[in-house]
Design a protein around this motif. Structure first.
Motif, PDB file in Angstrom:
ATOM      1  N   GLY B   9     110.983  24.748  75.594  1.00 40.59           N
ATOM      2  CA  GLY B   9     110.901  26.159  75.240  1.00 40.59           C
ATOM      3  C   GLY B   9     109.991  26.940  76.181  1.00 40.59           C
ATOM      4  N   GLY B  10     110.060  28.249  76.070  1.00 39.31           N
ATOM      5  CA  GLY B  10     109.217  29.072  76.920  1.00 39.31           C
ATOM      6  C   GLY B  10     109.607  30.526  76.856  1.00 39.31           C
ATOM      7  N   LEU B  11     109.064  31.287  77.801  1.00 39.86           N
ATOM      8  CA  LEU B  11     109.330  32.723  77.899  1.00 39.86           C
ATOM      9  C   LEU B  11     110.433  32.974  78.911  1.00 39.86           C
ATOM     10  N   GLN B  13     113.375  36.122  80.302  1.00 37.96           N
ATOM     11  CA  GLN B  13     113.755  37.537  80.229  1.00 37.96           C
ATOM     12  C   GLN B  13     115.122  37.696  79.579  1.00 37.96           C
ATOM     13  N   PRO B  14     115.361  38.849  78.987  1.00 36.97           N
ATOM     14  CA  PRO B  14     116.706  39.108  78.447  1.00 36.97           C
ATOM     15  C   PRO B  14     117.755  38.925  79.531  1.00 36.97           C
ATOM     16  N   GLY B  15     118.846  38.268  79.150  1.00 34.09           N
ATOM     17  CA  GLY B  15     119.896  37.969  80.108  1.00 34.09           C
ATOM     18  C   GLY B  15     119.695  36.655  80.831  1.00 34.09           C
ATOM     19  N   GLY B  16     118.547  36.046  80.657  1.00 38.76           N
ATOM     20  CA  GLY B  16     118.234  34.801  81.337  1.00 38.76           C
ATOM     21  C   GLY B  16     118.766  33.579  80.625  1.00 38.76           C
ATOM     22  N   SER B  17     118.433  32.416  81.189  1.00 38.98           N
ATOM     23  CA  SER B  17     118.915  31.136  80.659  1.00 38.98           C
ATOM     24  C   SER B  17     117.757  30.186  80.433  1.00 38.98           C
ATOM     25  N   LEU B  18     117.985  29.242  79.538  1.00 39.15           N
ATOM     26  CA  LEU B  18     116.986  28.224  79.231  1.00 39.15           C
ATOM     27  C   LEU B  18     117.704  27.033  78.626  1.00 39.15           C
ATOM     28  N   LYS B  19     117.221  25.836  78.955  1.00 33.87           N
ATOM     29  CA  LYS B  19     117.789  24.625  78.369  1.00 33.87           C
ATOM     30  C   LYS B  19     116.687  23.875  77.656  1.00 33.87           C
ATOM     31  N   ILE B  20     116.887  23.620  76.383  1.00 29.78           N
ATOM     32  CA  ILE B  20     115.915  22.861  75.607  1.00 29.78           C
ATOM     33  C   ILE B  20     116.494  21.515  75.222  1.00 29.78           C
ATOM     34  N   SER B  21     115.583  20.570  75.001  1.00 27.14           N
ATOM     35  CA  SER B  21     115.979  19.187  74.751  1.00 27.14           C
ATOM     36  C   SER B  21     115.444  18.691  73.425  1.00 27.14           C
ATOM     37  N   CYS B  22     116.100  17.654  72.950  1.00 27.87           N
ATOM     38  CA  CYS B  22     115.673  16.977  71.723  1.00 27.87           C
ATOM     39  C   CYS B  22     115.731  15.483  71.997  1.00 27.87           C
ATOM     40  N   GLY B 111     109.921  21.420  66.515  1.00 21.43           N
ATOM     41  CA  GLY B 111     110.399  22.677  67.072  1.00 21.43           C
ATOM     42  C   GLY B 111     109.820  23.018  68.427  1.00 21.43           C
ATOM     43  N   THR B 112     110.524  23.884  69.151  1.00 21.26           N
ATOM     44  CA  THR B 112     110.049  24.421  70.414  1.00 21.26           C
ATOM     45  C   THR B 112     110.295  25.922  70.410  1.00 21.26           C
ATOM     46  N   MET B 113     109.313  26.670  70.866  1.00 21.16           N
ATOM     47  CA  MET B 113     109.372  28.133  70.787  1.00 21.16           C
ATOM     48  C   MET B 113     110.098  28.713  71.980  1.00 21.16           C
ATOM     49  N   VAL B 114     111.065  29.559  71.702  1.00 20.23           N
ATOM     50  CA  VAL B 114     111.779  30.288  72.746  1.00 20.23           C
ATOM     51  C   VAL B 114     111.512  31.776  72.542  1.00 20.23           C
ATOM     52  N   THR B 115     110.948  32.398  73.553  1.00 13.24           N
ATOM     53  CA  THR B 115     110.639  33.824  73.484  1.00 13.24           C
ATOM     54  C   THR B 115     111.436  34.562  74.543  1.00 13.24           C
TER      55      THR B 115
END
Lengths: 112, 118
Positions: B9-11, B13-22, B111-115
């Protein structure tokens, strides 16, 4: 989608007293093949993930005090907390896992 | 003991991408469906999606509002599940949990925080 209607929104209970939270599902949660109702109850304290208390409507998760109990009548489900303790102050959610999307009740804030 | 640990998780920007894992341990991961649930601050939990097991062809299901933007996947050899999020919106800001539902109840990670914010 299965709608879970939870009540009340908030509840103030004295130490040692009983708290009763209800949840009504818009459809059956009963699997006729195993006779189980796919309903869980969670406790959530601030800053923490939801903690599973009850699953299969009335099975208590390991380590959960026996003052927490779950029951059902048709599509009406109840979480009962007897002998309320200070640490029971939290938000409580019901959740159905009979079908996707998994859906949750709106939550009940229990205050001591 | 069943363990699920989210990360990534992390910060963004709008329109951006992020990949989270479990990352999973303590149960038969390859035979289990993995759900993702998110919770915005002050709100109740919201189911995001599910990736099923190999026996179910790794089938995926999604919350309507994330269809076409989020992609679920898994690597059974690594005992990991992934949530790829693209075209992120401010309203996607939440703590994201991975969840495994077994016969002994539902098991959640922390959990992981996505902002999502500019």
């Amino acid at each position: 989608d299965i709608v879970m209607t939870q009540s009340p929104d908030s509840l103030a209970v004295s130490l040692g007293e009983r708290a009763t939270i209800t949840c009504k599902s818009s459809q059956t949660l009963l699997d006729s093949s195993n006779r189980k109702k796919y309903l869980a109850w969670y406790q959530q304290r601030p800053g923490q993930p939801p903690k599973l208390l009850i699953y299969w409507t009335s099975s208590r998760q390991s380590g959960v005090p026996d003052r927490f109990s779950g029951s059902a009548s048709g599509t009406d489900f109840t979480l009962t907390i007897t002998g309320l303790q200070a640490e029971d102050a939290a938000v409580y959610y019901c959740q159905q896992y009979f079908d996707i999307p998994l859906t949750f009740g709106g939550g009940t804030q229990v205050e001591i | 003991e069943v363990q699920l640990v989210e990360s990534g998780g992390g910060l963004v920007q709008p329109g951006g991408s992020l990949k989270i894992s479990c990352a999973a341990a303590g149960f038969n991961f390859s035979a289990s469906a993995i759900h993702w649930v998110r919770q915005a601050s002050g709100k109740g939990p919201e189911w995001v999606g599910r990736v099923r097991s190999k026996n179910k062809n790794f089938a995926t299901d999604y919350l309507e509002s994330v269809k076409g933007r989020f992609t679920l996947s898994r690597d059974d050899s690594e005992k990991k599940a992934f949530l790829q999020m693209s075209r992120l919106k401010i309203e996607d800001t939440a703590v994201y949990y991975c969840v495994c539902i077994r016969d002994d109840g539902a098991h959640w990670g922390r959990g992981t925080m996505v902002t999502v914010s500019s």
